[in-house]
Design an enzyme around this catalytic site. Structure first.
Site, PDB file in Angstrom:
ATOM      1  N   GLU A 153       0.847  -1.200   0.000  1.00  0.00           N
ATOM      2  CA  GLU A 153       0.000   0.000   0.000  1.00  0.00           C
ATOM      3  C   GLU A 153       0.886   1.254   0.000  1.00  0.00           C
ATOM      4  OE1 GLU A 153      -3.439   0.421  -0.157  1.00  0.00           O
ATOM      5  OE2 GLU A 153      -2.571   2.398  -0.502  1.00  0.00           O
ATOM      6  N   GLU A 157      -1.271   9.050   5.101  1.00  0.00           N
ATOM      7  CA  GLU A 157      -2.246   9.503   6.088  1.00  0.00           C
ATOM      8  C   GLU A 157      -2.563  10.967   5.833  1.00  0.00           C
ATOM      9  OE1 GLU A 157      -0.836   8.603  10.057  1.00  0.00           O
ATOM     10  OE2 GLU A 157      -0.284   6.589   9.420  1.00  0.00           O
ATOM     11  N   CYS A 262       5.783   5.070   9.119  1.00  0.00           N
ATOM     12  CA  CYS A 262       6.341   4.342   7.972  1.00  0.00           C
ATOM     13  C   CYS A 262       7.813   4.626   7.706  1.00  0.00           C
ATOM     14  CB  CYS A 262       5.512   4.648   6.727  1.00  0.00           C
ATOM     15  SG  CYS A 262       3.867   3.942   6.836  1.00  0.00           S
TER      16      CYS A 262
HETATM   17  N1  LIG Z   1      -0.019   4.185   8.074  1.00  0.00           N
HETATM   18  C1  LIG Z   1       0.326   4.375   6.811  1.00  0.00           C
HETATM   19  O1  LIG Z   1       0.289   5.501   6.288  1.00  0.00           O
HETATM   20  C2  LIG Z   1       0.785   3.213   5.960  1.00  0.00           C
HETATM   21  C3  LIG Z   1       0.920   3.391   4.571  1.00  0.00           C
HETATM   22  C4  LIG Z   1       1.326   2.293   3.794  1.00  0.00           C
HETATM   23  C5  LIG Z   1       1.611   1.079   4.417  1.00  0.00           C
HETATM   24  N2  LIG Z   1       1.485   0.954   5.762  1.00  0.00           N
HETATM   25  C6  LIG Z   1       1.752  -0.366   6.363  1.00  0.00           C
HETATM   26  O2  LIG Z   1       0.488  -0.998   6.582  1.00  0.00           O
HETATM   27  C7  LIG Z   1       0.540  -1.783   7.788  1.00  0.00           C
HETATM   28  C8  LIG Z   1      -0.532  -1.321   8.752  1.00  0.00           C
HETATM   29  O3  LIG Z   1      -0.235   0.013   9.129  1.00  0.00           O
HETATM   30  P1  LIG Z   1      -1.274   0.890   9.972  1.00  0.00           P
HETATM   31  O4  LIG Z   1      -0.680   2.248  10.076  1.00  0.00           O
HETATM   32  O5  LIG Z   1      -2.621   0.721   9.397  1.00  0.00           O
HETATM   33  O6  LIG Z   1      -1.201   0.131  11.376  1.00  0.00           O
HETATM   34  P2  LIG Z   1      -2.183   0.242  12.618  1.00  0.00           P
HETATM   35  O7  LIG Z   1      -1.403  -0.179  13.796  1.00  0.00           O
HETATM   36  O8  LIG Z   1      -2.882   1.569  12.613  1.00  0.00           O
HETATM   37  O9  LIG Z   1      -3.317  -0.855  12.295  1.00  0.00           O
HETATM   38  C9  LIG Z   1      -3.126  -2.219  12.402  1.00  0.00           C
HETATM   39  C10 LIG Z   1      -4.392  -2.799  13.053  1.00  0.00           C
HETATM   40  O10 LIG Z   1      -4.370  -4.213  12.979  1.00  0.00           O
HETATM   41  C11 LIG Z   1      -5.002  -4.722  14.136  1.00  0.00           C
HETATM   42  N3  LIG Z   1      -4.665  -6.142  14.255  1.00  0.00           N
HETATM   43  C12 LIG Z   1      -3.483  -6.707  14.566  1.00  0.00           C
HETATM   44  N4  LIG Z   1      -3.581  -8.058  14.532  1.00  0.00           N
HETATM   45  C13 LIG Z   1      -4.864  -8.347  14.187  1.00  0.00           C
HETATM   46  C14 LIG Z   1      -5.580  -9.552  13.988  1.00  0.00           C
HETATM   47  N5  LIG Z   1      -4.995 -10.750  14.117  1.00  0.00           N
HETATM   48  N6  LIG Z   1      -6.875  -9.477  13.658  1.00  0.00           N
HETATM   49  C15 LIG Z   1      -7.483  -8.277  13.511  1.00  0.00           C
HETATM   50  N7  LIG Z   1      -6.863  -7.103  13.693  1.00  0.00           N
HETATM   51  C16 LIG Z   1      -5.559  -7.128  14.013  1.00  0.00           C
HETATM   52  C17 LIG Z   1      -4.473  -3.829  15.231  1.00  0.00           C
HETATM   53  O11 LIG Z   1      -5.262  -3.893  16.398  1.00  0.00           O
HETATM   54  C18 LIG Z   1      -4.518  -2.465  14.544  1.00  0.00           C
HETATM   55  O12 LIG Z   1      -5.734  -1.797  14.768  1.00  0.00           O
HETATM   56  C19 LIG Z   1       1.961  -1.640   8.321  1.00  0.00           C
HETATM   57  O13 LIG Z   1       2.740  -2.687   7.838  1.00  0.00           O
HETATM   58  C20 LIG Z   1       2.429  -0.333   7.712  1.00  0.00           C
HETATM   59  O14 LIG Z   1       3.826  -0.273   7.567  1.00  0.00           O
HETATM   60  C21 LIG Z   1       1.068   1.979   6.551  1.00  0.00           C
END
Ligand SMILES: NC(=O)c1ccc[n+]([C@@H]2O[C@H](COP(=O)([O-])OP(=O)(O)OC[C@H]3O[C@@H](n4cnc5c(N)ncnc54)[C@H](O)[C@@H]3O)[C@@H](O)[C@H]2O)c1
Length: 438
Positions: A153, A157, A262
């Site tokens: 992705e 944000e 990130c």
């Molecule tokens: N935040 C960004 O802008 C962004 C952009 C691109 C990629 N990413 C990547 O995407 C991934 C997620 O990032 P994020 O910022 O959304 O993280 P985040 O911590 O906000 O969200 C992850 C969610 O997953 C939930 N979770 C964990 N294990 C679970 C399970 N077994 N079942 C259900 N829910 C579960 C957590 O409770 C949490 O709410 C990361 O690898 C990050 O590097 C993030």
């Protein structure tokens, strides 16, 4: 024989910044989406139609699509994946102490999906995972024989809905071409170019992109420092460099450097992954060093601006989130900067339009207020850390009436120095000459 599950039903595991946006936007495009979240507070908020993260426009979409029966929220992964043709894993990959990506959430989610998904489903990993991870999970049969693909992705944000709906490219990688095509088809309506490749290359595209952008930021910050030493103006330099299409203007804004969930984590994780393969990725080490140094240089700049010592000074800090448009405080430069300012004797009052609640447990000694004018009242200097538009649009003449001393230190080069000088402020920024009142 059972009918294979429909790709019109998508399960998204993890409803954070990526999963929630992905799920809601896919539902908006006509899919039925099952959102699985295990964190009790997030789950409860989502169930009642409220968005647990600050992302402009998302809560309204969530409510609309829940009411239309296209978004279903559950805490039970087995229920969420049951009828889904595609299961998207969007759980966190936080850094370990050593800087590696902690893959435990991804492995757990893939294993649970593999144990519960319908035969014929595809599991796609949206989380950012080091090159080789998907292939190793396929090899370990963690996915229980389900086709496993990587689908990184790239959204940001603060503009996540726009980014989701206007992708620059869709990248899908995996050994099973049909599975890759099924995942790519989810995004077909967006009209973006599609790259289908192997999973390790797809994972590398994500890391290569993020780390390259981080390098650009650290590079321009080094140029900014040299501008200060030589008397050049970094804004003009960045404009001049950026007009060359081989360079590009994006991510050439000098300032307090990168933060968030990130860039810092991905730079460290790729460096750790390189080390694991016996390779020292020197450029990444430097990008991290420069980024940290930039915060120290900024604190020193504030100290010089108030006359050489921070002891006993009162400072008003504008902005806490790592960037405007989000409440995300992960690796936010503001936290580091405020702690250093306080350590050097300053009393800090800080504000932010979205991140105050999250900041309270992280900044125990800092006075946090909701109002920017209240934040700067009686202070010796106004320190801008996050370039929220509301700070650019402050009535700076009014600010001038309330501060003890008219000093502004702008960590994002986002204010009009000449105008501030006209209003009687001494204005300091990054990589540019100060603007001083006549
Ligand atoms: N935040 C960004 O802008 C962004 C952009 C691109 C990629 N990413 C990547 O995407 C991934 C997620 O990032 P994020 O910022 O959304 O993280 P985040 O911590 O906000 O969200 C992850 C969610 O997953 C939930 N979770 C964990 N294990 C679970 C399970 N077994 N079942 C259900 N829910 C579960 C957590 O409770 C949490 O709410 C990361 O690898 C990050 O590097 C993030």
């Amino acid at each position: 024989m059972d009918r294979p599950p429909s790709d019109q039903i998508v399960c998204v595991v993890g409803a954070g910044y990526v999963g929630l946006v992905t799920g809601i936007c896919l539902a908006d495009s006509g899919r039925t989406v099952h959102l699985v979240e295990i964190e009790p507070r997030r789950l409860e908020l989502l169930r009642s139609g409220r968005c647990p993260i600050h992302e402009p426009g998302l809560e309204e979409m969530l409510r609309r699509l829940q009411a239309a029966g296209r978004v279903h929220v559950t805490g039970d992964l087995a229920v969420g994946v049951r009828d889904a043709g595609i299961v998207m894993i969007a759980v966190g990959t936080p850094p370990t102490e050593d800087g590696e990506a902690d893959l435990s959430q991804v492995r757990d989610a893939v294993a649970s999906a593999g144990a519960n998904a319908a035969r014929g489903a595809v599991i796609a990993v949206k989380s950012t995972i080091p090159p080789g991870t998907t292939a190793s999970m396929v090899g370990s049969r963690l996915a229980a024989g389900f086709p496993l693909v990587s689908c990184p992705e790239f959204l940001r944000e603060g503009s996540a809905i726009h980014d989701f709906n206007n992708p620059t490219r869709i990248v899908v990688g995996g050994a099973d071409r049909t599975a890759c095509d099924r995942v790519a088809a989810l995004f077909e309506h967006l009209g973006a170019p599609v790259i289908v490749t192997d999973s390790t290359s797809a994972e590398m595209v994500k890391y290569g992109t993020n780390t390259f952008l981080a390098l650009k930021i650290s590079f321009i910050n080094e140029i900014a420092h040299l501008c200060e030493l030589t008397g050049a103006e970094v804004s003009a330099v960045a404009d001049g460099m950026g007009m060359d299409p081989r360079v590009g203007r994006a991510f050439l804004n000098a300032g307090l450097g990168f933060g968030g969930s990130c860039f810092p984590k991905d730079v460290r994780a790729l460096e750790a992954a390189a080390a694991e393969h016996g390779h020292s990725f020197w450029m990444l080490k430097s990008a991290i060093e420069v980024n940290l140094m930039q915060r120290r240089r900024f604190v020193a700049k504030v100290r010089e601006a108030v006359g050489g010592s921070l002891d006993g000074t009162r400072l008003g800090v504008l902005g806490l989130a790592f960037k405007p448009g989000t409440d995300d405080l992960r690796q936010a430069p503001a936290l580091d900067v405020i702690r250093h300012l306080e350590k050097m004797g300053a009393t800090v009052t800080a504000t932010d339009p979205a991140a105050l609640e999250g900041a309270r447990p992280l900044l125990a000694g800092t006075r946090l207020v909701t109002e920017a004018y209240e934040c700067v009242r009686g202070t010796d200097a106004v320190v801008l850390v996050t370039e929220w538009p509301e700070y650019r649009d402050l009535d700076w003449a009014r600010v001038g009436q309330t501060v003890a001393r008219r000093i502004v230190v702008d960590g994002r080069n986002c204010l009009d120095g000449a105008e501030l000088a006209r209003l009687g402020f001494a204005y300091h920024s990054v990589g540019r000459r100060p603007s001083l009142p006549d």
